[in-house]
Enzyme design. Sequence first.
Site, mmCIF file in Angstrom:
data_model
loop_
_atom_site.group_PDB
_atom_site.id
_atom_site.type_symbol
_atom_site.label_atom_id
_atom_site.label_comp_id
_atom_site.label_asym_id
_atom_site.label_seq_id
_atom_site.Cartn_x
_atom_site.Cartn_y
_atom_site.Cartn_z
ATOM 1 N N LYS A 172 11.571 -77.489 -35.657
ATOM 2 C CA LYS A 172 11.490 -76.176 -36.299
ATOM 3 C C LYS A 172 11.551 -76.395 -37.805
ATOM 4 O O LYS A 172 12.593 -76.752 -38.348
ATOM 5 C CB LYS A 172 12.675 -75.278 -35.886
ATOM 6 N N GLU A 251 21.808 -84.636 -41.908
ATOM 7 C CA GLU A 251 21.508 -85.060 -43.289
ATOM 8 C C GLU A 251 21.706 -83.831 -44.157
ATOM 9 O O GLU A 251 20.866 -82.926 -44.153
ATOM 10 C CB GLU A 251 20.059 -85.554 -43.385
ATOM 11 N N CYS A 285 17.993 -83.504 -52.305
ATOM 12 C CA CYS A 285 19.396 -83.714 -51.956
ATOM 13 C C CYS A 285 20.019 -84.869 -52.735
ATOM 14 O O CYS A 285 21.227 -84.924 -52.885
ATOM 15 C CB CYS A 285 19.513 -83.979 -50.466
ATOM 16 N N GLU A 385 25.620 -78.371 -55.660
ATOM 17 C CA GLU A 385 24.258 -78.759 -56.022
ATOM 18 C C GLU A 385 23.644 -77.602 -56.789
ATOM 19 O O GLU A 385 23.654 -76.472 -56.292
ATOM 20 C CB GLU A 385 23.381 -78.899 -54.784
HETATM 21 P P1 NAD Z 1 19.150 -74.677 -45.042
HETATM 22 O O1 NAD Z 1 20.342 -75.288 -44.401
HETATM 23 O O2 NAD Z 1 19.233 -73.289 -45.497
HETATM 24 O O3 NAD Z 1 17.904 -74.734 -44.073
HETATM 25 C C1 NAD Z 1 17.536 -75.929 -43.426
HETATM 26 C C2 NAD Z 1 16.907 -75.574 -42.099
HETATM 27 O O4 NAD Z 1 17.885 -74.929 -41.288
HETATM 28 C C3 NAD Z 1 15.731 -74.622 -42.186
HETATM 29 O O5 NAD Z 1 14.769 -74.989 -41.232
HETATM 30 C C4 NAD Z 1 16.346 -73.285 -41.792
HETATM 31 O O6 NAD Z 1 15.432 -72.415 -41.195
HETATM 32 C C5 NAD Z 1 17.368 -73.713 -40.773
HETATM 33 N N1 NAD Z 1 18.471 -72.775 -40.596
HETATM 34 C C6 NAD Z 1 19.006 -71.942 -41.513
HETATM 35 N N2 NAD Z 1 20.020 -71.240 -40.959
HETATM 36 C C7 NAD Z 1 20.110 -71.641 -39.666
HETATM 37 C C8 NAD Z 1 20.957 -71.284 -38.573
HETATM 38 N N3 NAD Z 1 21.926 -70.381 -38.709
HETATM 39 N N4 NAD Z 1 20.785 -71.895 -37.387
HETATM 40 C C9 NAD Z 1 19.820 -72.828 -37.246
HETATM 41 N N5 NAD Z 1 18.979 -73.202 -38.233
HETATM 42 C C10 NAD Z 1 19.130 -72.622 -39.442
HETATM 43 O O7 NAD Z 1 18.758 -75.677 -46.226
HETATM 44 P P2 NAD Z 1 17.532 -75.559 -47.202
HETATM 45 O O8 NAD Z 1 17.850 -74.617 -48.288
HETATM 46 O O9 NAD Z 1 16.254 -75.352 -46.445
HETATM 47 O O10 NAD Z 1 17.448 -77.045 -47.745
HETATM 48 C C11 NAD Z 1 18.151 -77.457 -48.848
HETATM 49 C C12 NAD Z 1 19.386 -78.215 -48.418
HETATM 50 O O11 NAD Z 1 18.987 -79.353 -47.661
HETATM 51 C C13 NAD Z 1 20.128 -78.766 -49.596
HETATM 52 O O12 NAD Z 1 21.501 -78.625 -49.395
HETATM 53 C C14 NAD Z 1 19.736 -80.240 -49.597
HETATM 54 O O13 NAD Z 1 20.664 -81.074 -50.240
HETATM 55 C C15 NAD Z 1 19.620 -80.510 -48.149
HETATM 56 N N6 NAD Z 1 18.788 -81.690 -47.899
HETATM 57 C C16 NAD Z 1 19.396 -82.811 -47.438
HETATM 58 C C17 NAD Z 1 18.644 -83.949 -47.232
HETATM 59 C C18 NAD Z 1 19.285 -85.200 -46.718
HETATM 60 O O14 NAD Z 1 18.559 -86.079 -46.260
HETATM 61 N N7 NAD Z 1 20.594 -85.327 -46.749
HETATM 62 C C19 NAD Z 1 17.269 -83.947 -47.484
HETATM 63 C C20 NAD Z 1 16.683 -82.771 -47.949
HETATM 64 C C21 NAD Z 1 17.476 -81.640 -48.144
#
Ligand code: NAD
Length: 484
Positions: A172, A251, A285, A385
Site C-alpha cells: 500500500k 523503518e 529520513c 524532523e
Molecule cells: P506516514 O507514517 O504518515 O505514512 C507512511 C505510510 O503509512 C503511508 O503509506 C500512509 O498512508 C500510511 N499510514 C498513515 N497512517 C496510517 C495508519 N493509521 N494505519 C496504517 N497506515 C497508515 O509517513 P510519511 O509522512 O508518509 O513519511 C515520512 C516519514 O517516513 C518520516 O518520518 C520519515 O523519516 C519516514 N521515513 C523513514 C525511512 C526509513 O527508512 N527509516 C525512509 C523514508 C521515510
Amino acid sequence: MLPSEHYVGGEFVRGDAAPVVVRSPSTDEVLAEIPGAGVALAERAAAANGVAARAMRALPVLRRVELVRRLAAAVRAEQVPLARLLTLESGKPIAESRTEVEYSASFFDNAAAAAEMAAGELPAARLADRRVLVLREPIGATVAITPWNFPLAMIARKLAPALAAGCSQLVKPAEDTPLTALAFARLFAKTAVECAAPPAAFGVVVGDPISIARAFIEEPSTRKLTFTGSTEVGRLLATQCAPRLLRTALELGGNAPFLVFADADLDRAADQAMLSKFRFMGQTCISANRFLLEESIADEFLSRLEARMRALVVGDPLSEATRVGPLINDAAIRKVELHVRDSVAKGARIRLGGARAEVAGLAPRFFMPTILTGCSPMMHCACEETFGPIVASMTFRTESEAVMIANAVPHGLAAYVMTQDADRLLRVAEALDFGVVGANDGAPSTAEAPFGGRKDSGLGREGGMYGLDAYVDLKYVSMRVRGC
Ligand code: NAD
C-alpha cells in the site's frame, strides 16, 4: 494515460471506494482520481497475496533471481517515464527522480546477487551420529506500507529481497504518491509473464490506510508487515501486529545530527552537507536535521555552506536546473514555517532565507534554503524532523559534548561526522547511537548496506544479505546418522 487501477492477484482491477485524489505539489493540478480500494478489495488482495506466496516458495532460486534481475532491467528501461511520474506526484527535482529510479534498480541487482550467494549451514556436530542441517526458507506472504518521499525506492528496497527470498509482497503506497507504484505494477505484470513467474507475487492497492492496513494484518496467511514511515504510525502498526505475533520491520523517522569538527576539510564537509540536507529539499529520513559545529569553525563552515545554498535553483521540479522544488503538501510547509518561527522566538537567528519562496505560476509551497544559527536542543527544529530545507545550527566546544548532544534524542537512524582525524572519525562513529553513520559521507544510502535505525527509528535492516535475511525463516533438521 496515468495509471489508476489496483494490481490484485495478477490482474488490474478498478477500485470501488472513495477516490484517492492525487495532486501535483507544484501546481495543485489534479493528476488522477483513483477509485480507492475498499475493505472487500483489500481483503481479496491480501488473500491472493497468500496464495501467491505458495507459488513463489515453489519457484527455484534461479527463476526467482531471473525475475528480480529482469525487474532491475525493466525499471532501468523505463527510467525517463518513471522519473517524470515520480516528479509530477512528489515534486522531487527531475534529476533526483532519475537517480531514485536507478537507486531502485540497484536494490533488484543487489537482492538477486544476495539470493544467488545465500546458503544454509551445517554446524559442527557435537555428537558423532547427529547432523544439524540449517535450512533457509521464505517466510511467506508479506505486506508493505510505504511513504511518499521515495515512491519507488521504498517499494524496491522491500520487494526485491522479498521476491529473491521466495516471498510474495502486497504494497500500500502513500496516498500522496501512488502513481509511481501503480506504474511499477504494469512493469511487474509484464516482467512476470516474460519469465513465467507468478504474476500475483506482487500487488498494489491504494486507498484508506487504516482499513487497508487492517485487512493486510488480519489476513491469516500474512506472515510479515514491513513499514516505512513516521514513528507514530509505525508504533500503531506494531501494536496491531502484536496479537498475531506478526513479524514487523519498521523503518521510521530520524533526527540526524551532522557534526563538523575544526579539523574537518570544510569544503568537503560543506559539499557533504549539501548532499545530506538538500536531497529532496530535506524530506528524507536521513536528512541532516541538527548541524553541530565546533565553535571555532562554525562561522567559516556556514559561510561555505551559504555560498553553495545561494546557488541552488528554486523552481519547477520538472526543469533540469531545479534543485529545490515544492514541499509535498500544505502540512509540510506549515511545519517548516512553525520550526522557523519557534526557533526565532526562542532566540535563534536567521542567517539566510527563512520564508516561502515565490515561484511564478506555481503553488505557494516552495521554501527558501534557510540557515538558522544559535539553535538549541529545546527548539522544535532540534527535537523533531523538520523535513524541509532548513539548516538548524548550534555550536559545541568538545568532542564529548558533541556526541552527548547528538545522542540526546529518541531517534537513532542516521548521523554524520566530518573530521580528517582518523582516530576521531572512528571514535565518534562508534560513540554515535545510530544505525547509520556517514563518515565524511553525506549520502550513505546504498543497496548493499544494512540500512535501519535504533530506538524510535525502528526495527530491522534492509539491504544486501541483511535485507534478504529479513525474508528468510530458519529451520533446522536434526538427523541421526547410523554407522558414525
Ligand atoms: P506516514 O507514517 O504518515 O505514512 C507512511 C505510510 O503509512 C503511508 O503509506 C500512509 O498512508 C500510511 N499510514 C498513515 N497512517 C496510517 C495508519 N493509521 N494505519 C496504517 N497506515 C497508515 O509517513 P510519511 O509522512 O508518509 O513519511 C515520512 C516519514 O517516513 C518520516 O518520518 C520519515 O523519516 C519516514 N521515513 C523513514 C525511512 C526509513 O527508512 N527509516 C525512509 C523514508 C521515510
